[in-house]
Scaffold this motif. Structure first.
Motif, PDB file in Angstrom:
ATOM      1  N   PRO A 199       0.807  -1.235   0.000  1.00 16.70           N
ATOM      2  CA  PRO A 199       0.000   0.000   0.000  1.00 16.70           C
ATOM      3  C   PRO A 199       0.834   1.275   0.000  1.00 16.70           C
ATOM      4  N   LEU A 200       1.972   1.292   0.694  1.00  9.73           N
ATOM      5  CA  LEU A 200       2.800   2.502   0.707  1.00  9.73           C
ATOM      6  C   LEU A 200       3.351   2.808  -0.678  1.00  9.73           C
ATOM      7  N   LEU A 201       3.793   1.775  -1.383  1.00  5.50           N
ATOM      8  CA  LEU A 201       4.283   1.975  -2.752  1.00  5.50           C
ATOM      9  C   LEU A 201       3.157   2.428  -3.671  1.00  5.50           C
ATOM     10  N   HIS A 202       1.961   1.893  -3.452  1.00  3.99           N
ATOM     11  CA  HIS A 202       0.821   2.266  -4.301  1.00  3.99           C
ATOM     12  C   HIS A 202       0.484   3.747  -4.154  1.00  3.99           C
ATOM     13  N   ARG A 203       0.616   4.301  -2.965  1.00  6.46           N
ATOM     14  CA  ARG A 203       0.332   5.720  -2.772  1.00  6.46           C
ATOM     15  C   ARG A 203       1.324   6.586  -3.527  1.00  6.46           C
ATOM     16  N   GLN A 204       2.532   6.078  -3.744  1.00  2.87           N
ATOM     17  CA  GLN A 204       3.549   6.864  -4.433  1.00  2.87           C
ATOM     18  C   GLN A 204       3.426   6.794  -5.953  1.00  2.87           C
ATOM     19  N   ILE A 205       3.048   5.643  -6.477  1.00  4.00           N
ATOM     20  CA  ILE A 205       3.098   5.451  -7.931  1.00  4.00           C
ATOM     21  C   ILE A 205       1.739   5.503  -8.609  1.00  4.00           C
ATOM     22  N   SER A 206       0.646   5.457  -7.854  1.00  2.00           N
ATOM     23  CA  SER A 206      -0.673   5.416  -8.478  1.00  2.00           C
ATOM     24  C   SER A 206      -1.308   6.800  -8.429  1.00  2.00           C
ATOM     25  N   TYR A 207      -1.357   7.450  -9.581  1.00  2.00           N
ATOM     26  CA  TYR A 207      -2.040   8.724  -9.727  1.00  2.00           C
ATOM     27  C   TYR A 207      -2.528   8.830 -11.173  1.00  2.00           C
ATOM     28  N   PRO A 208      -3.513   9.710 -11.451  1.00  2.00           N
ATOM     29  CA  PRO A 208      -4.177   9.705 -12.768  1.00  2.00           C
ATOM     30  C   PRO A 208      -3.236   9.888 -13.948  1.00  2.00           C
ATOM     31  N   ALA A 209      -2.244  10.754 -13.847  1.00  2.44           N
ATOM     32  CA  ALA A 209      -1.356  10.989 -14.989  1.00  2.44           C
ATOM     33  C   ALA A 209      -0.588   9.726 -15.356  1.00  2.44           C
ATOM     34  N   ARG A 210      -0.050   9.021 -14.357  1.00  3.00           N
ATOM     35  CA  ARG A 210       0.665   7.783 -14.638  1.00  3.00           C
ATOM     36  C   ARG A 210      -0.285   6.718 -15.192  1.00  3.00           C
ATOM     37  N   THR A 211      -1.489   6.667 -14.658  1.00  2.73           N
ATOM     38  CA  THR A 211      -2.476   5.691 -15.135  1.00  2.73           C
ATOM     39  C   THR A 211      -2.799   5.915 -16.602  1.00  2.73           C
ATOM     40  N   ARG A 212      -2.986   7.157 -16.991  1.00  2.00           N
ATOM     41  CA  ARG A 212      -3.280   7.448 -18.398  1.00  2.00           C
ATOM     42  C   ARG A 212      -2.107   7.086 -19.305  1.00  2.00           C
ATOM     43  N   ARG A 213      -0.899   7.299 -18.837  1.00  2.24           N
ATOM     44  CA  ARG A 213       0.267   6.915 -19.649  1.00  2.24           C
ATOM     45  C   ARG A 213       0.337   5.395 -19.810  1.00  2.24           C
ATOM     46  N   ILE A 214       0.066   4.658 -18.754  1.00  2.00           N
ATOM     47  CA  ILE A 214       0.080   3.197 -18.845  1.00  2.00           C
ATOM     48  C   ILE A 214      -0.973   2.709 -19.832  1.00  2.00           C
ATOM     49  N   ILE A 215      -2.160   3.294 -19.772  1.00  2.00           N
ATOM     50  CA  ILE A 215      -3.227   2.900 -20.700  1.00  2.00           C
ATOM     51  C   ILE A 215      -2.820   3.215 -22.136  1.00  2.00           C
ATOM     52  N   ALA A 216      -2.202   4.363 -22.363  1.00  2.00           N
ATOM     53  CA  ALA A 216      -1.763   4.722 -23.716  1.00  2.00           C
ATOM     54  C   ALA A 216      -0.725   3.733 -24.234  1.00  2.00           C
ATOM     55  N   VAL A 217       0.211   3.330 -23.378  1.00  2.00           N
ATOM     56  CA  VAL A 217       1.231   2.354 -23.793  1.00  2.00           C
ATOM     57  C   VAL A 217       0.577   1.021 -24.144  1.00  2.00           C
ATOM     58  N   VAL A 218      -0.387   0.576 -23.343  1.00  2.00           N
ATOM     59  CA  VAL A 218      -1.077  -0.693 -23.624  1.00  2.00           C
ATOM     60  C   VAL A 218      -1.810  -0.626 -24.961  1.00  2.00           C
ATOM     61  N   LEU A 219      -2.482   0.470 -25.241  1.00  2.00           N
ATOM     62  CA  LEU A 219      -3.217   0.592 -26.503  1.00  2.00           C
ATOM     63  C   LEU A 219      -2.266   0.615 -27.701  1.00  2.00           C
ATOM     64  N   VAL A 220      -1.142   1.309 -27.567  1.00  2.00           N
ATOM     65  CA  VAL A 220      -0.174   1.359 -28.678  1.00  2.00           C
ATOM     66  C   VAL A 220       0.415  -0.033 -28.932  1.00  2.00           C
ATOM     67  N   LEU A 221       0.788  -0.747 -27.868  1.00  2.00           N
ATOM     68  CA  LEU A 221       1.329  -2.097 -28.039  1.00  2.00           C
ATOM     69  C   LEU A 221       0.280  -3.050 -28.608  1.00  2.00           C
ATOM     70  N   SER A 222      -0.968  -2.893 -28.220  1.00  2.00           N
ATOM     71  CA  SER A 222      -2.033  -3.731 -28.777  1.00  2.00           C
ATOM     72  C   SER A 222      -2.204  -3.469 -30.268  1.00  2.00           C
ATOM     73  N   LEU A 223      -2.141  -2.206 -30.657  1.00  2.00           N
ATOM     74  CA  LEU A 223      -2.228  -1.877 -32.079  1.00  2.00           C
ATOM     75  C   LEU A 223      -1.073  -2.490 -32.851  1.00  2.00           C
ATOM     76  N   ALA A 224       0.127  -2.417 -32.289  1.00  2.00           N
ATOM     77  CA  ALA A 224       1.293  -2.994 -32.966  1.00  2.00           C
ATOM     78  C   ALA A 224       1.198  -4.519 -33.028  1.00  2.00           C
ATOM     79  N   SER A 225       0.657  -5.145 -31.992  1.00  2.00           N
ATOM     80  CA  SER A 225       0.561  -6.609 -31.987  1.00  2.00           C
ATOM     81  C   SER A 225      -0.448  -7.138 -32.991  1.00  2.00           C
ATOM     82  N   GLY A 226      -1.352  -6.289 -33.475  1.00  2.00           N
ATOM     83  CA  GLY A 226      -2.305  -6.745 -34.475  1.00  2.00           C
ATOM     84  C   GLY A 226      -1.766  -6.750 -35.891  1.00  2.00           C
ATOM     85  N   LEU A 227      -0.651  -6.064 -36.142  1.00  2.00           N
ATOM     86  CA  LEU A 227      -0.121  -5.967 -37.502  1.00  2.00           C
ATOM     87  C   LEU A 227       0.301  -7.319 -38.095  1.00  2.00           C
ATOM     88  N   PRO A 228       0.987  -8.209 -37.343  1.00  2.00           N
ATOM     89  CA  PRO A 228       1.370  -9.490 -37.957  1.00  2.00           C
ATOM     90  C   PRO A 228       0.182 -10.338 -38.407  1.00  2.00           C
TER      91      PRO A 228
END
Length: 393
Positions: free
Chosen positions: A166-195
């Protein structure tokens, strides 16, 4: 029904859709089932290998099923997205941002896979579309499918960190980081569909799978099932183990003294996570098994039982894109309240910063009133100091 399009552009376009359905064969011959005379007349023109094709057991049931699933799933997911957007703007919790990403990916899966792949290409266009377009749609279908599944992975990681660290979660979990993680997942998903632009349609190919087919199939089942399910299994097991360890610790404290806190139960957020991952694992397992069975044992082209199993497994897998709304409603009271507000057209909540300022002003006013009241009460309760004797003069 026997497939009559064995040559030409339609034959060359059979390598596109990643989630093929047996009604592709039926949709190309629109009409009633042929009688015995017509069937015998068709058989005279077919090659011997075509006579061994598996029959379409379900008839037009898949067309009806996917139409109903689309008509129900898209509005429900849009309602879910609006409710989660309100909750995310109101609470700014990472949970609702991740669930919003899952819902958006489910909508894309329904549009690309069910609407374009199952209904538009087959029941409307009868597959008479350019092969390049079909292959491009295939890559988009895989990208949407991968995004729908892998958006749940960072949600699982976030819940694991929140409960186990929980202490680590309070440091690393905030909306800006969450949105960046979601953006990375969507970009990698798009790239994984190309093959999967070169994905081969299992319903039409009578030849054995090639080496490329085997590589794409194993890559597909690894990305959409084995790898995410392994992550879900490990992290969920650690979460449950941690909660049980805390419960045992609290129970031991109860035995020492009656003043200890009551045992901590499974939170609703954790219950929602376990429900989402469990439903996904159950609904996608049959399709994964059938795809591997088709690759090594029996072809859909030859065995009607594999044909039927693949039909049913696709229907179950696509059901996963429409059930999360009901899971959220069953588990989460805030989500039910947000849905109620959307359905009743209630006003949007205040902007978080403005709401925070309003709340802080209210707290300051309350504290000021309390402080003034304390000073007044202290003044009223303080005994009067004795009068000094007057100076005789």
């Amino acid at each position: 029904m026997v497939d009559t399009s064995t040559t030409g552009p339609a034959r060359n376009s059979n390598h596109a859709n990643p989630f093929p359905s047996s009604f592709r064969e039926r949709s190309e011959v629109m009409g009633d089932w042929p009688n015995a005379t017509a069937s015998s007349r068709w058989e005279l023109d077919l090659k011997p290998e075509d006579l061994q094709k598996s029959t379409c057991v379900l008839g037009f049931i898949p067309v009806i099923y996917y139409s109903v699933l689309l008509c129900v799933g898209v509005p429900v997911n849009i309602l879910t997205a609006v409710a989660l957007t309100r909750l995310a703007s109101r609470t700014r919790k990472a949970l609702y941002y991740y669930l919003l990403a899952v819902t958006g990916s489910d909508i894309l899966s329904q549009l690309f896979i069910i609407f374009v792949g199952f209904l538009l290409e087959t029941a409307v266009f009868h597959r008479e579309v350019p092969a390049l377009l079909l292959r491009s749609v295939s890559a988009a279908e895989f990208a949407a499918n991968h995004a729908s599944i892998w958006s749940t992975v960072p949600l699982t990681v976030d819940r694991y960190v929140a409960l186990c660290h929980p202490l680590l979660h309070r440091q690393i979990s905030y909306p800006a980081r969450t949105r960046r993680i979601i953006a990375v997942v969507l970009v990698l998903s798009l790239a994984s569909g190309l093959p999967f632009f070169w994905w081969s349609d299992m319903w039409r190919n009578s030849h054995p799978p090639t080496a490329l087919d085997a590589i794409l199939i194993w890559t597909h089942v690894t990305i959409i099932y084995f790898l995410p399910c392994s992550i879900f299994l490990v992290l969920n097991s650690l979460i449950i183990h941690t909660l049980r360890a805390r419960q045992r610790q609290q129970c031991s404290q109860d035995e020492r003294g009656p003043q200890s806190a009551p045992p901590r139960r499974l939170g609703k957020t954790t219950a929602m996570l376990l429900a989402i991952t469990s439903v996904f694992s159950v609904l996608w397992a049959p399709r994964t098994v059938v795809v591997i069975y088709h690759l090594y044992v029996s072809s859909v082209h030859r065995d009607w039982r594999v044909h039927l199993a693949y039909d049913l497994s696709n229907m179950l897998a696509m059901l996963n894109t429409a059930v999360n709304f009901f899971l959220y409603c069953f588990v989460s009271k805030p989500f039910r309240g947000a849905v109620r507000d959307v359905v009743l057209l209630r006003g949007n909540p205040l902007h978080p910063q403005y709401a925070l300022r309003q709340q802080q002003a209210h707290i300051n006013a309350s504290n000021s009133s309390l402080y003034s009241g304390n000073k007044r009460s202290q003044r009223d309760c303080t005994p009067l100091s004795p009068r000094r004797p007057s100076n005789p003069s």
